[in-house]
Scaffold this motif. Sequence first.
Motif: not given
Length: 645
Positions: A494-499, A612-615, A644-645
Amino acid sequence: MDNYKSTDIRTEYPQQEWPAPTPAPRDPISLTPIQRPGYDRVIDNSQSDAVFENHSKVKYGERSWMDALLEAQKIIKLNPSSHIGYKLKHAAFHGAQRYDEAIAAFQTMLSILDNACDAESQKLRQQYLSPSEVDRTIQKVISVQLENAPLRVLDTTTGLLCNRETQIHTFKSSTEYSELVSSTITHRDIDMKRIEGVVGTYFRYAMLSHRWEGKEPLLQDIQGKVVYKLDPVGSITKLQSFCKTARDLGYRWAWSDTCCIDKNNHVELQESVNSMFIWYHHSDITVVYLSDVPPSSKSGALAKSAWNTRGWTVQEFLAPKVILFYQKDWTPYLNDRTPNHKDSVAIMQELENVTGIDRRAIVAFRPEMKNAREKLQWASRRTTTLQEDIAYSLSGLFGIRLNVDYGEKKQSALGRLLREIIAQSGDITALDWVGKSSDFNSCLPADITSYTAPPCKLTNEIQLSVSSLRGLVPLQSASKLYQALDHLSAPHFAYRMLHLPCIVFPVTEAIGRPGRDQDTYTVKSNGLLDLQITMEDTLIPFSPTRPPPVWQKILLVRPWSRDLLELDDAAEDSSAAHNEPDYSDSYSRALRLIVRLGQPFAAFLLARQRDGAFKRIASGHDIVARVKDVTSIDNMMDVRILQIL
């Protein structure tokens, strides 16, 4: 009849303008002459149009085009309203290769038939096509032919740069076009294969693959000029030699990336970059110029050429079906004069050795998402002048179109390419890399060089069999795990966010040991064997007695691939199976999955952020993890889709 005066065709159409006899056109209009004794005598003593018609047919059959035209002209003088004279005139002109006059004569014949009121003439008219009808059909074939061809090409005959409109105009002014129209209008049933063959042959083109050196001639430098007349200095000489080589090989059209793209036109530049793989693939030949390979070089010189270090050249030798390598003096490499160097075992083997690409893939490459990690490794040691080009030059290998945005920087361009690969295919092998994380997304590498090392190699020791798990792993637990994994969606952005779908193993302890450049951590987690992880990033040590902040969680995860569901029966212990109870297929399938999950895997280390997101925490080495006990299903039941960002 007494007033009839014959026109001297030899005066109207001088003898020197007529070619030597040539083969009759395909399926000519019925021209069977009347054969009977005393025919020549009858001709001498009669001026009837029927006699002239048959005399013309005789001369046509003898390929005496001027005499056939003479008799056709007599018929027209005797009876201008008859279509027969113009039909014969067309046939004579066509046989003499005067196709424009042939078409004009045929057009007149059609006009006569169009204006006729009798049923026989109207029926006869339906047997023929008008030149405009044929032209429309040819234009459609041209449009299809040029769909996969460059927007601009060099005319190797004139030395001028042409756009598509000029190319089409040149074709329609050619003998090939006139002959095609003249021969096609005579029959209602169009021979599409012949039209496609003529169009395809005329618009064949050669592509150049080379290494940019110094000041290359751009579009503005050659537009409106004859390439052959330019001052032969520097890269102009290379361009001239390429055009001459293509012309000598029989190709009228040639393309070079230096001058055949208007780089000031963003729309054209965008289309050219995204279509380049297709253009190379549909070219009839690609000429590779090795400027640093001296004449009479021995095998091995190709491998040492700087051409092999450039990013764009990967697609330039993979995409074409036919390729020829030329040395500095424009002689064939290794003096190999075969028509296609992809058929040369020696050259293909040398190319395989230096590129690491199997020669079978070089010879018959097809763009696809499969084995993405392998293709990324092919380009990992290559460079481009513009940093974004390393991503743009690879998009064709995957059949992906990327928006071209020079100035966006390398990480963004590469990130967008990898995002499309993962999103369109679900292939997570592109996540298998070592090095630094990208600013685009931490699960992606900052540089193509992160793929230089081979993919993470995992031992595949089957220490467990399906039969050994029966009774140890409850049916309900095994089925529940299988269903949870089976219902996971594919990875997507979702744009640059990896699910990312994955199996999660929370880290319970991380104890660091400082190093010179990197720190090594002993990492413990629920369900996995202890790991030693080396990384450049600093990880604050923690343990059950010294827990990290409440908001922060460190996870080891196994990225999920649906390939693991597609298991064969290799893990099944067939010898023991005969003595086992009859278990359901679903239970066996679930146990086979558990056997596979018990093998070592490439793990990611993730750190939760305040939002809340991960790296991903990048490592300079592969993180190879393994489950402690596959019979403890609860340790593998933490199945999630992480952001994941």
